[in-house]
Enzyme design. Structure first.
Site, PDB file in Angstrom:
ATOM      1  N   CYS A 100       0.833  -1.206   0.000  1.00  0.00           N
ATOM      2  CA  CYS A 100       0.000   0.000   0.000  1.00  0.00           C
ATOM      3  C   CYS A 100       0.866   1.254   0.000  1.00  0.00           C
ATOM      4  CB  CYS A 100      -0.916   0.013   1.220  1.00  0.00           C
ATOM      5  SG  CYS A 100      -2.263  -1.193   1.190  1.00  0.00           S
ATOM      6  N   CYS A 102      -7.288  -7.665  -3.199  1.00  0.00           N
ATOM      7  CA  CYS A 102      -7.530  -7.342  -1.785  1.00  0.00           C
ATOM      8  C   CYS A 102      -8.994  -7.028  -1.491  1.00  0.00           C
ATOM      9  CB  CYS A 102      -6.657  -6.159  -1.363  1.00  0.00           C
ATOM     10  SG  CYS A 102      -4.899  -6.440  -1.587  1.00  0.00           S
ATOM     11  N   CYS A 111      -5.133   1.382   4.806  1.00  0.00           N
ATOM     12  CA  CYS A 111      -3.977   1.299   3.919  1.00  0.00           C
ATOM     13  C   CYS A 111      -2.930   2.362   4.241  1.00  0.00           C
ATOM     14  CB  CYS A 111      -4.405   1.459   2.475  1.00  0.00           C
ATOM     15  SG  CYS A 111      -5.198   3.037   2.123  1.00  0.00           S
TER      16      CYS A 111
END
Length: 239
Positions: free
Chosen positions: A119, A205, A230
């Site tokens: 991320c 994800c 994230c």
């Protein structure tokens, strides 16, 4: 902008509707404010509201390189519908390649640290470029989305991103409010939502949710609830 002023602004704006908050943001910051859009339902609502108010607010998205095809199709539908320019930022190879070399292409399934590294390279680095030179940014955060967002306010001081002012016009909206608006105003949305996807991020994800699960249960579903951010909107990085 200091914490006391932020709290004063949040108190002043907390009872204002989303249009009023957007107009205030445009008047207060001009071209120094921008909307961060992942093209989720809240973001397309905000784009529709901006178009109706006539507020001169730029829009950007972060293309991680691993988004669903349906998300890319939605971006073009929104661009054509509202005749707007959308700034699209991509991750730099110099950041992504070391993460993949260390953790593998899908290492995020096996370690929270690996997922956060992914991320960081694909989202946080491009976000920093998007916010460079800005004084404020607008998000589609809502307080009921997840336990990490319960304390979200209309206006916050974003300490994680250099002390920018963070503006959340839909903070008090429910999911029903968002979808009622989309249906009433025929706002374009991602067709994956009709397949049970409540919150949509990168394809590897994101999954559909089950009845009774919270809206963000399909994001990084293999992790604990309190770690599922994230880094764009980390809990504890605001005042």
């Amino acid at each position: 902008m200091n914490i006391a002023k932020i709290r004063e602004l949040s108190a002043e704006l907390q009872d204002k509707d989303a249009e009023a908050v957007l107009n205030w943001a445009a008047e207060a910051y001009g071209n120094r404010v921008v909307l961060a859009s992942s093209f989720g339902p809240e973001d397309v609502v905000l784009i529709d509201l901006i178009s109706k108010t006539g507020a001169d607010i730029g829009v950007f998205m972060l293309d991680t390189g691993r988004l669903h095809a349906e998300t890319y199709e939605l971006v073009e539908r929104v661009r054509n519908r509202y005749k707007i320019s959308i700034s699209i930022l991509f991750p730099a190879a110099e950041y992504v390649e070391p993460v993949v070399a260390e953790h593998g292409l899908n290492g995020f399934y096996y370690s929270v640290d690996a997922r956060k590294a992914c991320c960081g390279a694909r989202k946080l680095k491009p976000l920093a470029r998007a916010l460079a030179g800005k004084e404020a940014w607008i998000t589609g955060l809502r307080s009921e989305q997840n336990v990490t967002r319960t304390d979200t306010k209309t206006v916050e001081l974003d300490l994680m991103h250099g002390g920018l002012v963070k503006i959340n016009p839909l903070v008090d909206w429910s999911s029903a409010d968002v979808w009622n608006y989309i249906k009433e105003h025929d706002v374009p949305f991602n067709p994956l939502h009709d397949q049970g996807f409540a919150s949509i991020g990168c394809a590897p994800c994101t999954r559909a949710i089950q009845p009774g699960e919270d809206e963000r249960a399909g994001r990084w579903w293999w992790e604990q609830k309190d770690s599922k951010e994230c880094g764009l909107h980390p809990a504890g990085a605001k005042s």
